[in-house]
Design an enzyme around this catalytic site. Structure first.
Site, mmCIF file in Angstrom:
data_model
loop_
_atom_site.group_PDB
_atom_site.id
_atom_site.type_symbol
_atom_site.label_atom_id
_atom_site.label_comp_id
_atom_site.label_asym_id
_atom_site.label_seq_id
_atom_site.Cartn_x
_atom_site.Cartn_y
_atom_site.Cartn_z
ATOM 1 N N ASP A 87 0.836 -1.202 0.000
ATOM 2 C CA ASP A 87 0.000 0.000 0.000
ATOM 3 C C ASP A 87 0.876 1.259 0.000
ATOM 4 O OD1 ASP A 87 -2.708 1.205 0.467
ATOM 5 O OD2 ASP A 87 -1.713 1.966 2.253
ATOM 6 N N GLU B 172 1.253 -0.726 -5.141
ATOM 7 C CA GLU B 172 0.328 0.372 -5.451
ATOM 8 C C GLU B 172 1.195 1.545 -5.889
ATOM 9 O OE1 GLU B 172 -3.214 3.264 -3.822
ATOM 10 O OE2 GLU B 172 -1.594 2.700 -2.495
HETATM 11 C C1 NOJ Z 1 -4.303 3.255 -0.650
HETATM 12 C C2 NOJ Z 1 -5.459 2.369 -0.332
HETATM 13 O O1 NOJ Z 1 -5.831 1.674 -1.490
HETATM 14 C C3 NOJ Z 1 -6.558 3.281 0.182
HETATM 15 O O2 NOJ Z 1 -7.788 2.620 0.290
HETATM 16 C C4 NOJ Z 1 -6.107 3.848 1.492
HETATM 17 O O3 NOJ Z 1 -7.058 4.775 1.949
HETATM 18 C C5 NOJ Z 1 -4.755 4.559 1.352
HETATM 19 N N1 NOJ Z 1 -3.812 3.829 0.557
HETATM 20 C C6 NOJ Z 1 -4.146 4.761 2.699
HETATM 21 O O4 NOJ Z 1 -3.720 3.527 3.217
#
Ligand code: NOJ
Length: 576
Positions: free
Chosen positions: A240, A302
């Site tokens: 993430d 991500e």
């Molecule tokens: C990316 C995640 O996909 C999202 O849902 C989240 O709010 C943020 N990162 C913070 O962790």
């Protein structure tokens, strides 16, 4: 070899169009059973995989408390297997106060009781193993919850051994925050803490303080947390917010750009707290010291970047960083056009280290693709879902499907701020309505709450079209979006061309994205009409008679000299 010309008439009016002798019917029949994936036991299984993102809160609620859970996922493993999924990426189910629905982790090595237990995860791993479905977890590397014991210690005194697990600074002399950085979830990225008289940094909500990865103890603690689940049989992680893991050491102000964000703060670019060089060295270390110690494990990133060059950096200089940095830009485009897609795909295809592409079109943070893009007159949501699904499933690379995408589910957005669950939406309404719309419960059948649970009020309302758009209805319909997905996933497992090379054809065509996949002595031609006008593709080099087998088709008609594609038309066929 291939050329197209714009045509004005719809294909139904093309009376002279004839089906190719010997070609399969334009719409393939529902695949009876999903063939097994021959690559399931290979170390690089992830190159031959279809990954399915499951948001546990919304997938299936086994105990009828309104919130989906791990046992609910397990209950639907038959479906996941029948869809041809090789790996489930389950978004965070760790203990958490749920300020950001699990992306605020209070314990990396546990399970929140509302989702189940560690034993439930173990069971999911074991059940998946018998079915060739691997489990991938979400690793929230940038921040923890403010209730994580590390942060509770850290904020307790300036001299606590955990103080330096997070980023603390003094306010400026005038009492303003240490620098001008804004949180992407609104407001300053600093929150003053009365107990010790300093402020802590948070890229996201104040309830999500950023970890200080420059502290070797943080690094070790996080590596240990990652290894804990790998030892239990988890096959890897989706990392993430990796781009935010490091900040420039001097915490220099960010440049202000024009306008204001949805929360009323001046916009800024983030050269000083996004994509810092240390992110890459740290991820390489994570790969080397944790992931590679467990054979066949994978890191998905991500990886939000402005351009393909920055994305490609996430493979690492020797393809030694993330195996699958997600190509996320397609999620935010307002339209998809053949020339633009072609260029974007090519930029990833031609990455210098031979990194394997990874594509996704929607997720729990971005609007569902079938309802996001404009529909040409006469075309339906199903047509859009089929076109985008065919793109995802025929490109060279690993596709990540978002649950319900295979049904053509669309967003179910809140219309009143009082209904909003996502804090971004509560804070940013009406400019930012939050992410509830893309997180509505999965449509299983036409029963109460779409079969999500036994009738308790789901945490988010079910989409209004669930009675007609659901798994039960689509499974037996050979023309459904789901059948097209299953057909193409089955083809990926049985036709080596679909894990082979990608070669553009008709590289200047303004309407149709046309490419050929080839491998194991076989070739597959893919034609996707992203235009709002019909298109004709003339098959000059590959004569029509050499189309052996139509794998999947929608709004497309092959004739003796080419293929006619209506707007959003799809044609995928094996060629000689
Ligand atoms: C990316 C995640 O996909 C999202 O849902 C989240 O709010 C943020 N990162 C913070 O962790």
């Amino acid at each position: 070899m291939f050329r197209s010309r714009r045509v004005r008439q719809r294909w139904m009016a093309t009376a002279s169009a004839v089906l190719l002798a010997g070609a399969a019917p334009a719409v393939a029949a529902t695949p009876p059973a999903m063939p097994s994936n021959p690559a399931v036991d290979q170390l690089d299984w992830w190159k031959h995989a279809v990954v399915y993102e499951v948001y546990p809160r919304s997938f299936a609620d086994s105990n009828n408390d309104g919130i989906g859970d791990i046992a609910g996922i397990d209950r639907h493993m038959d479906y996941i297997q029948a869809l041809g999924i090789d790996a489930v990426w389950m978004t965070p189910m760790f203990p958490s106060p749920q300020a950001d629905f699990g992306y605020d982790v209070a314990d990396y090595n546990g399970v929140d009781p509302q989702f189940g237990t560690v034993a439930d995860v173990d069971h999911l791993i074991a059940d998946g193993k018998t079915r060739g479905v691997k489990l991938i977890l979400d690793f929230v590397v940038n921040h923890t919850s403010d209730t994580h014991p590390w942060f509770v210690q850290s904020r307790s005194s300036r001299t606590n051994p955990y103080r330096d697990f997070y980023i603390w600074r003094d306010a400026k002399a005038d009492g303003s925050p240490p620098n001008n950085w804004t949180s992407i979830f609104g407001g300053s990225a600093w929150t003053a803490d009365a107990k010790t008289g300093q402020s802590y940094y948070h890229y996201f909500y104040p309830q999500q303080p950023d970890l200080n990865w420059r502290n070797p103890k943080v690094e070790q603690a996080m590596f240990d947390a990652a290894a804990w689940w790998l030892k239990r049989g988890v096959y890897g992680y989706r990392l993430d917010a990796v781009d935010a893991m490091f900040e420039r050491p001097d915490l220099k102000d960010n440049p202000i750009t024009s306008g204001t964000d949805a929360f009323g703060m001046p916009n800024q670019s983030r050269p000083n707290n996004d994509n810092q060089p240390e992110v890459h060295t740290e991820l390489q270390k994570l790969r080397r010291e944790v992931i590679d110690r467990y054979p066949g494990r994978v890191l998905i990133g991500e990886t939000w970047t402005d351009n393909a060059a920055d994305l490609v950096r996430y493979y690492g200089p020797k393809n030694d960083e993330l195996q699958l940095p997600m190509f996320l830009n397609l999620m935010t485009l307002k339209t998809l056009t053949a020339p633009d897609l072609r260029a974007r795909i090519q930029a990833v295809e031609s990455n210098p280290v031979g990194g394997w592409p990874c594509f996704a079109l929607s997720n729990h943070d971005n609007r569902r693709v079938a309802g996001r893009l404009p529909l040409p007159p006469g075309a339906s949501t199903d047509d859009m879902a089929k076109l985008t699904g065919a793109l995802l499933l025929t490109l060279r690379g690993t596709p990540i499907l978002y649950y319900g995408e295979e049904l053509g589910m669309v967003n179910n957005d809140p219309t009143r701020v009082e209904d909003v669950q996502d804090v971004i939406g509560k804070k940013g309404w009406p400019l930012e309505k939050g992410r509830d719309g893309e997180r509505s419960p999965m449509h299983w059948d036409a029963s109460v709450n779409a079969g999500f649970n036994g009738g308790a009020k789901p945490w988010l309302p079910v989409g209004p079209d669930y009675a007609t758009r659901n798994v039960a209805v689509q499974m037996d319909d050979p023309h459904s979006v789901l059948s097209l997905y299953r057909t193409l996933i089955a083809a990926r497992r049985t036709n080596p061309a679909l894990s082979g090379d990608y070669v553009q054809v008709a590289p200047n065509d303004p309407q149709v994205l046309a490419f050929q996949r080839s491998g194991g002595g076989r070739k597959v031609l893919v034609l996707l009409n992203f235009d709002d006008k019909p298109a004709e593709i003339a098959l000059s080099g590959v004569s029509a008679a050499k189309i052996d087998h139509v794998i999947a088709s929608n709004r497309a008609l092959p004739s003796t000299d080419g293929v006619h594609l209506d707007p959003l038309g799809v044609f995928v066929a094996e060629i000689e």
